[in-house]
Design a protein around this motif. Structure first.
Motif, PDB file in Angstrom:
ATOM      1  N   TYR A 131     -47.114 106.365  28.821  1.00 49.32           N
ATOM      2  CA  TYR A 131     -47.064 104.511  29.430  1.00 49.32           C
ATOM      3  C   TYR A 131     -47.674 104.804  30.795  1.00 49.32           C
ATOM      4  O   TYR A 131     -47.629 105.689  31.511  1.00 49.32           O
ATOM      5  N   PRO A 132     -48.077 103.753  31.436  1.00 52.88           N
ATOM      6  CA  PRO A 132     -48.436 103.696  32.740  1.00 52.88           C
ATOM      7  C   PRO A 132     -47.275 104.134  33.657  1.00 52.88           C
ATOM      8  O   PRO A 132     -46.492 103.293  33.556  1.00 52.88           O
ATOM      9  N   PRO A 133     -47.349 105.151  34.389  1.00 59.13           N
ATOM     10  CA  PRO A 133     -46.034 105.282  35.223  1.00 59.13           C
ATOM     11  C   PRO A 133     -45.626 104.296  35.918  1.00 59.13           C
ATOM     12  O   PRO A 133     -44.244 104.132  36.171  1.00 59.13           O
ATOM     13  N   GLU A 134     -46.276 103.416  36.267  1.00 58.28           N
ATOM     14  CA  GLU A 134     -45.513 102.262  37.334  1.00 58.28           C
ATOM     15  C   GLU A 134     -44.758 101.310  36.512  1.00 58.28           C
ATOM     16  O   GLU A 134     -44.006 100.417  37.059  1.00 58.28           O
ATOM     17  N   TYR A 135     -44.957 101.376  35.088  1.00 61.27           N
ATOM     18  CA  TYR A 135     -44.133 100.564  34.351  1.00 61.27           C
ATOM     19  C   TYR A 135     -42.896 101.566  33.565  1.00 61.27           C
ATOM     20  O   TYR A 135     -42.290 100.918  32.615  1.00 61.27           O
ATOM     21  N   ALA A 136     -42.496 102.685  34.142  1.00 59.09           N
ATOM     22  CA  ALA A 136     -41.599 103.329  33.418  1.00 59.09           C
ATOM     23  C   ALA A 136     -40.240 102.837  33.196  1.00 59.09           C
ATOM     24  O   ALA A 136     -39.642 102.758  32.086  1.00 59.09           O
ATOM     25  N   SER A 137     -39.787 101.646  34.137  1.00 59.30           N
ATOM     26  CA  SER A 137     -38.488 101.112  33.824  1.00 59.30           C
ATOM     27  C   SER A 137     -38.628  99.938  32.616  1.00 59.30           C
ATOM     28  O   SER A 137     -37.589  99.589  32.168  1.00 59.30           O
ATOM     29  N   GLN A 138     -39.921  99.663  32.192  1.00 66.14           N
ATOM     30  CA  GLN A 138     -40.257  98.724  31.133  1.00 66.14           C
ATOM     31  C   GLN A 138     -40.456  99.086  29.720  1.00 66.14           C
ATOM     32  O   GLN A 138     -40.758  98.676  28.762  1.00 66.14           O
ATOM     33  N   VAL A 139     -40.208 100.488  29.664  1.00 65.45           N
ATOM     34  CA  VAL A 139     -40.713 101.191  28.479  1.00 65.45           C
ATOM     35  C   VAL A 139     -39.427 101.003  27.190  1.00 65.45           C
ATOM     36  O   VAL A 139     -38.387 100.817  27.517  1.00 65.45           O
ATOM     37  N   CYS A 140     -40.296 100.532  26.240  1.00 63.54           N
ATOM     38  CA  CYS A 140     -39.399 100.245  24.891  1.00 63.54           C
ATOM     39  C   CYS A 140     -38.611 101.566  24.486  1.00 63.54           C
ATOM     40  O   CYS A 140     -39.261 102.560  24.231  1.00 63.54           O
ATOM     41  N   PRO A 141     -37.298 101.465  24.574  1.00 58.86           N
ATOM     42  CA  PRO A 141     -36.500 102.739  24.054  1.00 58.86           C
ATOM     43  C   PRO A 141     -36.847 103.115  22.520  1.00 58.86           C
ATOM     44  O   PRO A 141     -36.986 104.465  22.402  1.00 58.86           O
ATOM     45  N   ASP A 142     -36.952 102.035  21.603  1.00 60.14           N
ATOM     46  CA  ASP A 142     -37.198 102.480  20.484  1.00 60.14           C
ATOM     47  C   ASP A 142     -38.688 103.110  20.238  1.00 60.14           C
ATOM     48  O   ASP A 142     -38.970 104.276  19.393  1.00 60.14           O
ATOM     49  N   CYS A 143     -39.795 102.711  20.792  1.00 61.00           N
ATOM     50  CA  CYS A 143     -40.978 103.269  21.001  1.00 61.00           C
ATOM     51  C   CYS A 143     -41.080 104.547  21.426  1.00 61.00           C
ATOM     52  O   CYS A 143     -41.519 105.846  20.973  1.00 61.00           O
ATOM     53  N   ALA A 144     -40.336 104.759  22.778  1.00 59.88           N
ATOM     54  CA  ALA A 144     -40.126 106.037  23.234  1.00 59.88           C
ATOM     55  C   ALA A 144     -39.735 106.918  22.414  1.00 59.88           C
ATOM     56  O   ALA A 144     -39.680 108.377  22.488  1.00 59.88           O
ATOM     57  N   ALA A 145     -38.486 106.767  21.600  1.00 56.09           N
ATOM     58  CA  ALA A 145     -37.905 107.633  20.788  1.00 56.09           C
ATOM     59  C   ALA A 145     -38.758 108.465  19.833  1.00 56.09           C
ATOM     60  O   ALA A 145     -38.623 109.384  19.366  1.00 56.09           O
ATOM     61  N   VAL A 146     -39.619 107.280  19.258  1.00 49.28           N
ATOM     62  CA  VAL A 146     -40.575 107.837  18.131  1.00 49.28           C
ATOM     63  C   VAL A 146     -41.705 108.684  18.696  1.00 49.28           C
ATOM     64  O   VAL A 146     -41.809 109.775  18.384  1.00 49.28           O
ATOM     65  N   VAL A 147     -42.215 108.190  19.995  1.00 44.03           N
ATOM     66  CA  VAL A 147     -43.152 109.216  20.778  1.00 44.03           C
ATOM     67  C   VAL A 147     -42.450 110.539  20.804  1.00 44.03           C
ATOM     68  O   VAL A 147     -43.265 111.653  20.682  1.00 44.03           O
TER      69      VAL A 147
END
Length: 78
Positions: free
Chosen positions: A60-76
């Motif tokens: 993800y773009p680092p400037e948006y780290a606080s808005q990352v979807c936790p479900d997508c992050a878990a799959v990645v």
């Protein structure tokens, strides 16, 4: 960049949530129809292309780290 007031011409838009989506079949530069958490990508604004295959860089773009979807992050991350 800081976000401007809604409706202000040229104002930067800050996403509410950042999702990951696989590439569309046969089109490596286009997002598929669903995010990794199952949301429709049709109305989503596309960010610059990021790759989960480069471990030194986040998907993800680092400037948006606080808005990352936790479900997508878990799959990645799996």
């Amino acid at each position: 960049a800081p976000a401007g007031a809604p409706g202000t011409p040229g104002a930067a838009r800050v996403p509410r949530r950042v999702h990951a989506a696989p590439a569309a079949p046969g089109r490596s530069g286009a997002a598929g129809p669903r995010t990794l958490c199952g949301k429709d990508t049709f109305a989503m604004e596309k960010a610059r292309r990021m790759s989960a295959e480069e471990p030194a860089n986040p998907w993800y773009p680092p400037e948006y780290a606080s808005q990352v979807c936790p479900d997508c992050a878990a799959v990645v991350e799996t």
